[in-house]
Design an enzyme around this catalytic site. Structure first.
Site, mmCIF file in Angstrom:
data_model
loop_
_atom_site.group_PDB
_atom_site.id
_atom_site.type_symbol
_atom_site.label_atom_id
_atom_site.label_comp_id
_atom_site.label_asym_id
_atom_site.label_seq_id
_atom_site.Cartn_x
_atom_site.Cartn_y
_atom_site.Cartn_z
ATOM 1 N N ASN A 389 0.817 -1.206 0.000
ATOM 2 C CA ASN A 389 0.000 0.000 0.000
ATOM 3 C C ASN A 389 0.855 1.262 0.000
ATOM 4 O O ASN A 389 1.053 1.889 -1.021
ATOM 5 C CB ASN A 389 -0.948 -0.015 1.199
ATOM 6 C CG ASN A 389 -2.101 0.964 1.055
ATOM 7 O OD1 ASN A 389 -1.942 2.038 0.508
ATOM 8 N ND2 ASN A 389 -3.271 0.590 1.550
ATOM 9 N N ASP A 390 1.407 1.611 1.162
ATOM 10 C CA ASP A 390 2.123 2.887 1.293
ATOM 11 C C ASP A 390 3.345 2.971 0.389
ATOM 12 O O ASP A 390 3.696 4.053 -0.078
ATOM 13 C CB ASP A 390 2.550 3.101 2.746
ATOM 14 C CG ASP A 390 1.353 3.101 3.689
ATOM 15 O OD1 ASP A 390 0.317 3.679 3.318
ATOM 16 O OD2 ASP A 390 1.446 2.506 4.775
ATOM 17 N N ILE A 391 4.007 1.849 0.131
ATOM 18 C CA ILE A 391 5.247 1.873 -0.652
ATOM 19 C C ILE A 391 4.995 2.083 -2.139
ATOM 20 O O ILE A 391 5.943 2.224 -2.911
ATOM 21 C CB ILE A 391 6.049 0.573 -0.444
ATOM 22 C CG1 ILE A 391 5.234 -0.646 -0.894
ATOM 23 C CG2 ILE A 391 6.492 0.435 1.001
ATOM 24 C CD1 ILE A 391 6.034 -1.933 -0.913
ATOM 25 N N ALA A 430 0.230 3.202 7.253
ATOM 26 C CA ALA A 430 0.366 4.594 7.666
ATOM 27 C C ALA A 430 -0.985 5.269 7.861
ATOM 28 O O ALA A 430 -1.048 6.394 8.342
ATOM 29 C CB ALA A 430 1.185 5.369 6.633
#
Length: 467
Positions: A389-391, A430
């Protein structure tokens, strides 16, 4: 006896350093771990010989101490052997956090005993023993909090008002008690005060840190444990402990700094700020999520010439790494160029995705890091994101109000077509929206990763069979 002990220390030092050297490559990492383990076994067994190596010293409690040490070694080895073989890969970060903590606790215990029994060892060794006790206590309590967060026992960061002031006062008491020790030891009350506040400081400084930063916290605690062990090795005049502690401390410190850099954040920002509070307004993600079936996504992938697979923690949670590799092999059979893209902080601890793919048997040459793979996304037909997701959030490049702004990401959004396998519409670690998911070239494939990948494999087989 003295010569034998020194030989054991020398052999252990060589095996640790050589083992670490072999761990630098995925191809030789397994043998490197085994060599380092043999070195630790040698020095552990040699520690029993040490009890008979010092002459002229009366030790009436020697039989009892040897018995207790033997029991501890037997129980610890049995529990680790039994538990280590049953821990799933998704729970590996928790186990690493616990092992870090146990190492810190052992160093702190050595410090406590030395400060009580041998308070007259000299100012330098006394200072090093105190420093090792503080760092070991910090690592122990901090690692326990990290374990609780990863295990879901503490699901939310604890951020009361004036926490930093309270942390400063706790640290001040610990430092004041440490400063008074040279003049007042042996003093069990003062020693208790020092260790209680040292433990409290480690817990309090870790409680506010969010889940997205846990990989860095684990690495930091690992470095602290190494430093504490190295310090106590100096106090005990034990070369193997000094070498092992120094190596672990140096490697852990370097890894911590590299991971913080990979998140475009300083270590101080991670430890002393609330992740996600940027002081700027975050841009709202607009657009609609566009779902697609696994079968339709598989049709596009079957005819793709270049495919990049991006694994994340969701892949580990679904135990789908073997299915993903099967899909990769199938696409290669159809003539596609297939690679796995790995972000430095993907998963919940350093190297999590590398270990996951190695467990599935993925060849090392197919696994590519962020710096090498990012230039290939614009020429990629299909990028398949599995549980990440965040990466892969492009807000890190474009949205100055985003908490992850400036963090290097995998440029998945630059591929011609992006498919994202996800269980639901929840946010990432996050806790922020992902602009990739609403992009024009992105489609969402909802469902359990293992089931979805199985459906994709079956669809590709059927398509090939109809040709």
């Amino acid at each position: 006896m003295e010569l034998l002990l020194q030989s054991c220390d020398l052999a252990t030092a060589f095996l640790l350093i050589y083992g670490l050297r072999r761990m630098s490559s995925p191809a030789t990492a397994s043998s490197g771990i085994a060599l380092a383990g043999i070195g630790m076994l040698i020095v552990t067994l040699a520690s029993f010989l040490y009890a008979f190596g010092v002459k002229g010293e009366a030790r009436p409690h020697l039989p009892v101490n040897l018995l207790l040490a033997g029991i501890a070694l037997f129980v610890g080895t049995g529990w680790a052997w039994w538990r280590g073989g049953r821990v799933p890969l998704t729970a590996m970060p928790q186990m690493v956090a616990l092992y870090n903590g146990m190492g810190g606790a052992a160093a702190a215990a050595i410090s406590a005993i030395e400060l009580l029994v041998h308070p007259d060892v000299g100012n330098v060794r006394l200072g090093i023993a105190i420093a090792g006790g503080f760092i070991g206590s910090f690592s122990f309590s901090g690692s326990l909090i990290a374990w609780a967060k990863l295990e879901g026992k503490l699901p939310k960061p604890w951020r009361p008002r004036f926490l930093q002031i309270g942390n400063g006062l706790v640290l001040l008491v610990a430092v004041a008690s440490a400063t008074a020790m040279p003049a007042l030891l042996p003093n069990s009350q003062l020693l208790t005060l020092f260790f209680v506040f040292s433990l409290a400081f480690g817990a309090l400084i870790t409680l506010p840190i969010g889940g997205a930063d846990m990989p860095v916290v684990i690495s930091l605690c690992n470095a602290c444990t190494g430093m504490a062990v190295g310090f106590e090795g100096f106090v005990l005049n034990h070369p193997a402990l000094m070498i092992a502690g120094t190596v672990v401390g140096a490697a852990g410190s370097l890894l911590t700094l590299l991971m913080a850099r990979a998140m475009n954040r300083s270590l101080g920002n991670i430890l002393f700020s609330n992740f996600g509070e940027t002081g700027r307004e975050e841009t709202q993600v607009t657009g609609q999520l566009k779902p697609i079936s696994a079968e339709d996504a598989a049709t596009t992938m079957c005819y793709a010439r270049k495919v990049i697979l991006v694994p994340g923690y969701g892949l580990a949670a679904a135990h789908a790494q073997q299915k993903l590799y099967e899909l990769a092999k199938r696409l290669q059979e159809e003539g596609a160029d297939v690679k796995f893209a790995i972000h430095p902080v993907a998963g919940r601890m350093p190297g999590h995705m590398d270990v996951l793919l190695a467990e599935a048997g993925v060849p090392y040459e197919m696994i590519v890091g962020l710096d090498e793979i990012n230039g290939e996304f614009p020429t990629t037909d299909v990028a398949l994101v599995v549980g990440a997701n965040d990466i892969v959030n492009p807000a890190a490049r474009t949205d100055k109000g985003s908490p992850i702004y400036g963090m290097p990401i995998l440029d998945v959004d630059k591929a011609q077509q992006v498919y994202v396998i996800k269980r639901g519409q929840g946010k990432g670690y996050a806790g922020i929206e992902n602009a990739l998911f609403t992009a024009d070239n992105c489609r969402m494939v909802y469902g359990d990763a293992q089931e979805v990948l199985g459906q994709m494999l079956q669809s590709i087989k059927e398509l090939v069979g109809q040709r």
